[in-house]
Design a protein around this motif. Structure first.
Motif, PDB file in Angstrom:
ATOM      1  N   THR A   1      14.523   0.304  39.796  1.00 57.29           N
ATOM      2  CA  THR A   1      15.041   1.406  40.663  1.00 57.29           C
ATOM      3  C   THR A   1      15.114   2.743  39.530  1.00 57.29           C
ATOM      4  OG1 THR A   1      16.260  -0.027  41.977  1.00 57.29           O
ATOM      5  CG2 THR A   1      16.766   2.350  41.849  1.00 57.29           C
TER       6      THR A   1
ATOM      7  N   MET B   1      16.430   6.883  39.785  1.00 56.83           N
ATOM      8  CA  MET B   1      16.982   7.992  40.517  1.00 56.83           C
ATOM      9  C   MET B   1      17.524   9.146  39.613  1.00 56.83           C
ATOM     10  SD  MET B   1      19.856   6.077  43.199  1.00 56.83           S
ATOM     11  CE  MET B   1      19.293   4.605  44.072  1.00 56.83           C
TER      12      MET B   1
ATOM     13  N   SER C   1      14.893   9.413  44.642  1.00 56.59           N
ATOM     14  CA  SER C   1      14.349   8.446  44.102  1.00 56.59           C
ATOM     15  C   SER C   1      12.774   8.259  43.644  1.00 56.59           C
ATOM     16  CB  SER C   1      14.605   7.142  45.174  1.00 56.59           C
ATOM     17  OG  SER C   1      15.910   6.935  45.456  1.00 56.59           O
TER      18      SER C   1
ATOM     19  N   ILE D   1      13.217   1.411  49.065  1.00 58.00           N
ATOM     20  CA  ILE D   1      14.120   2.363  48.442  1.00 58.00           C
ATOM     21  C   ILE D   1      14.843   2.874  49.789  1.00 58.00           C
ATOM     22  CG2 ILE D   1      14.118   4.958  48.103  1.00 58.00           C
ATOM     23  CD1 ILE D   1      11.487   4.393  46.312  1.00 58.00           C
TER      24      ILE D   1
END
Length: 360
Positions: free
Chosen positions: A96, A98, A113, A234
């Protein structure tokens, strides 16, 4: 159309939980408070990003705005192995990613994201062991963390966005799951059945209270719901942020110093930060900076992408939308509304999916 309500950043909420832990425990006496400070301070792992990258970077802002790169690692090391499944050997990628931009007045934040399957130019990097890592004209975004560690992930993000990443925060699988357990689990609602053999998540349509392991599976799910894309995954992560906010807000942490300490201890043991953030006092300072940002002062979007011409299983930045997004943040402006309104639908919300299809 997908749900575009603005929500408080997960990072702000988690840091604030650690700060509240300290505040609550101060009432038990100076000796205990000193121990708490020492214990939490010693939990935090750090990386000296500035030393590894040197001066060949986008300039730091001088107006008070700043950017934070938040990564979720898919490392299978230690306690992650039993949670993650699969095998990445001794390596880890950024599962992930961000980019959090906090504005000059510290009254609004935008979270972007970056899909892990995005093909990007990767600059030359230096790995943590000092070995040179040659760049690549086109490589998956999440591979930068694998081949060159946090500094390479930061350098790749800066090359992609044109923004300086002033801070870096990483959390792994076991850290995320442990934090969810520490706050008492979270509640999520899905209007469709989810059955993902890869993540191990099996949920019937309805409302469910998830423990840490189930929550981890929820944010990793992509093949068991929707079109199986990273974009859908996401959107599930954004839904999880809302669930974490609701749970932390209603958990009564401030009135329960023991639970506050448990949450803060779990959090600080689970994160790796840049060296400038690697202390309780620095995290408390950041929390103070973010205290003016409420649920209606934050926008979460996914980087606009399209299918890569050479590989249908990969994506590339969609232009001119991506350039407009990064330019807005560089100018300390909010994400353009045209990008907010074009966000993907949440695959766990059939109503949102239908609305998105109708709008399209």
């Amino acid at each position: 159309m997908a749900d575009h309500k603005k929500v408080r950043s997960r990072r702000s909420r988690l840091v604030r939980a650690a700060v509240l832990s300290l505040a609550g425990l101060l009432v038990v006496g100076a000796g205990a408070a000193g121990y708490v400070y020492w214990k939490l301070d010693g939990n935090i792992k750090s990386v000296d990003i500035n030393a590894q990258l040197g001066s060949a970077r986008p300039p730091a802002s001088t107006d008070g705005s700043f950017n934070v790169l938040v990564l979720g690692s898919d490392s299978r090391a230690g306690g992650n192995a039993s949670l993650a499944g699969g095998d990445t050997g001794d390596t880890a990628r950024s599962d992930t990613a961000m980019v959090v931009h906090v504005n000059q007045a510290h009254t609004h934040a935008d979270v972007v994201s970056i899909p892990r399957d995005t093909l990007v130019p990767r600059p030359d990097c230096v790995a943590p062991d000092g070995k040179a890592v040659p760049g690549a004209r086109s490589a998956m975004f999440n591979a930068a963390f694998e081949v060159g560690g946090p500094a390479c992930a930061v350098k790749t993000t800066e090359a992609l966005t044109g923004l300086r990443m002033d801070h870096f925060v990483e959390i792994d699988f076991s850290g995320f799951a442990g934090f969810i357990d520490a706050i008492g689990g979270v509640t999520v609602t899905t209007t469709v059945n989810i059955d993902d053999k890869d993540s191990g998540l099996n949920l019937q349509a309805g409302t469910h209270h998830l423990n840490g392991g189930q929550s981890l599976a929820f944010v990793r799910t992509r093949h068991g719901v929707g079109d199986g894309s990273d974009l859908g995954r996401i959107e599930l992560q954004k839904q999880m942020v809302k669930s974490i906010m609701a749970q932390v807000g209603g958990a009564g942490l401030v009135a329960n110093p023991a639970k506050l300490f448990s949450v803060a201890d779990r959090l600080t043991r689970s994160i790796t930060t840049d060296s400038d953030l690697a202390s309780v006092s620095s995290l408390m300072g950041l929390a103070g900076t973010l205290k003016g940002i409420g649920p209606n002062d934050l926008t979460m979007v996914t980087l606009p992408v399209g299918t890569a011409p050479a590989d249908p299983n990969r994506v590339v930045q969609l232009q001119p939308q991506a350039a407009q997004l990064w330019a807005a943040l560089k100018a300390d402006q909010q994400v353009p509304q045209s990008i907010v309104s074009a966000q993907p639908a949440n695959p766990a919300d059939s109503a949102a999916g239908a609305a998105s299809a109708k709008a399209g």
